[in-house]
Design a protein around this motif. Structure first.
Motif: not given
Length: 160
Positions: A51, A56, A64, A80
């Motif tokens: 992400l 995020r 997520w 992330k």
């Protein structure tokens, strides 16, 4: 294989002048066509998602996973781009992506899905792996084909 994924302008395509609708889980509604196109990419490549979206920082990886799964998106893993807990200065998405690519353990086979035009300033080696979407269309069929072409290692024609 990894997809570096922005959301606004890729999966969330609501015009700026309209409020974005939310789903029952409390997160924004994704464009159905863009979501289906990303689901196709994930199914054909078994890619992980990194992400890059500014959203995020507001949610855990478990959240997520739920957001993506309930929208029919099943990446092999979710990460992330970095561990920031606050948003970086405006316009730094390109530098975050460049830093991720520079990591010793970053996979060589990745694609960046984003609508941020500042990504055109990235080094050519990274820029060639970027698919810049149109904000109100998001991940359309052409962008999906480009992403698959990149992830497949340029082994097929982009129009196929």
């Amino acid at each position: 294989m990894v997809i570096l994924l922005d959301l606004d302008g890729v999966l969330i395509t609501t015009p700026a002048w309209r409020a974005v609708e939310t789903e029952p889980d409390g997160f924004f509604r994704f464009n159905e066509r863009a979501t289906a196109n990303l689901a196709t990419i994930l199914a054909e490549t078994n890619a992980a998602v990194v992400l890059t979206t500014s959203h995020r920082i507001n949610y855990s990886l478990a959240q997520w996973a739920t957001f993506l799964r309930t929208r029919g998106l099943l990446p092999s893993a979710i990460m992330k781009v970095n561990d920031r807990s606050t948003l970086p200065p405006t316009g730094s998405r390109a530098s975050e992506i460049a830093a991720w690519v520079a990591q010793a353990d970053a996979p060589a086979n990745y694609v960046v899905l984003d609508d941020d035009l500042s990504l055109h300033g990235l080094p050519n080696a990274i820029k060639s792996r970027c698919v810049i979407t149109k904000p109100l269309l998001g991940l359309d069929a052409d962008a999906m084909r480009q992403a698959l072409h990149i992830l497949r290692g340029y082994t097929t024609q982009p129009g196929l």
